[in-house]
Design a protein around this motif. Structure first.
Motif, short mmCIF file in Angstrom:
data_model
loop_
_atom_site.label_atom_id
_atom_site.label_comp_id
_atom_site.label_asym_id
_atom_site.label_seq_id
_atom_site.Cartn_x
_atom_site.Cartn_y
_atom_site.Cartn_z
N GLY A 111 0.80 -1.21 0.00
CA GLY A 111 0.00 0.00 0.00
C GLY A 111 0.83 1.27 0.00
N MET A 112 2.04 1.20 -0.53
CA MET A 112 2.94 2.35 -0.53
C MET A 112 3.19 2.91 -1.93
SD MET A 112 3.60 2.95 2.62
CE MET A 112 5.02 4.01 2.57
N GLY A 113 2.48 2.43 -2.93
CA GLY A 113 2.73 2.84 -4.31
C GLY A 113 2.66 4.33 -4.54
N PHE A 114 1.54 4.96 -4.13
CA PHE A 114 1.41 6.40 -4.33
C PHE A 114 2.40 7.17 -3.47
CE2 PHE A 114 -3.09 5.36 -5.71
CZ PHE A 114 -2.87 5.67 -7.04
N SER A 115 2.68 6.68 -2.27
CA SER A 115 3.66 7.33 -1.40
C SER A 115 5.05 7.34 -2.05
CB SER A 115 3.74 6.64 -0.04
OG SER A 115 2.51 6.75 0.63
N PHE A 116 5.42 6.22 -2.67
CA PHE A 116 6.70 6.17 -3.38
C PHE A 116 6.71 7.13 -4.56
CE2 PHE A 116 7.48 1.60 -1.79
CZ PHE A 116 8.21 2.05 -0.72
N MET A 117 5.62 7.16 -5.31
CA MET A 117 5.55 8.09 -6.46
C MET A 117 5.75 9.52 -5.98
SD MET A 117 2.39 6.65 -8.70
CE MET A 117 1.85 5.03 -8.16
N GLU A 118 5.07 9.89 -4.90
CA GLU A 118 5.20 11.25 -4.38
C GLU A 118 6.59 11.52 -3.83
OE1 GLU A 118 0.80 12.62 -3.04
OE2 GLU A 118 1.75 11.17 -1.71
N ALA A 119 7.24 10.51 -3.28
CA ALA A 119 8.59 10.70 -2.72
C ALA A 119 9.64 10.88 -3.81
CB ALA A 119 8.95 9.51 -1.83
#
Length: 144
Positions: A111-119
């Motif tokens: 569940g970290m896909g969007f968080s990684f994209m934003e990072a």
């Protein structure tokens, strides 16, 4: 299209092995902006997450097409990557972008896909409608 912009469109089957292909194509295409290795790695990671989201969550194991639209603005040194699916869509984009949220709790997804994209990208915009799919637009400013 403006003279300082170069453009690439790609359509690929929603197969997990195409995630690697999408990363490599994007890395080669962005090389015209003379990025650092760190910038290339950042973009590859974000693209990997976006394509994986389309395959896993957008199509949920069904066959579909993942669309990529990449623009390199050579003068502005800006890379824009759009990843689109025409799958199930996201009912609540804000919730989906929260760390640890996943629509695949039984799978191996964190569940970290969007968080990684934003990072790893400078800007991330997610547009989605249930039943119509999802579009992720990511920007990276090279050398800034």
């Amino acid at each position: 299209m403006e003279n300082n912009k170069e453009h690439l469109k790609l359509e690929m089957d929603s197969l997990s092995q195409n995630e690697e292909f999408a990363r490599v194509v994007t890395a080669v295409f962005m090389s015209r902006l003379n990025p650092t290795l760190e910038e290339v790695d950042d973009v590859k990671t974000a693209v990997s997450e976006a394509v994986t989201n389309a395959i896993i969550h957008g199509y949920r194991g069904e066959r579909g097409v993942v669309y990529m639209d990449i623009t390199a603005d050579v003068e502005e040194r800006e890379l824009t990557v759009q990843v689109k699916d025409t799958g199930v869509g996201i009912p609540d984009v804000k919730q989906a972008m929260e760390p640890m949220f996943t629509t695949d709790p039984e799978g191996e997804r964190s569940g970290m896909g969007f968080s990684f994209m934003e990072a790893f990208m400078d800007q991330v915009d997610v547009q989605s409608q249930p039943g119509e799919g999802t579009v992720v637009i990511m920007k990276k400013y090279i050398g800034r």
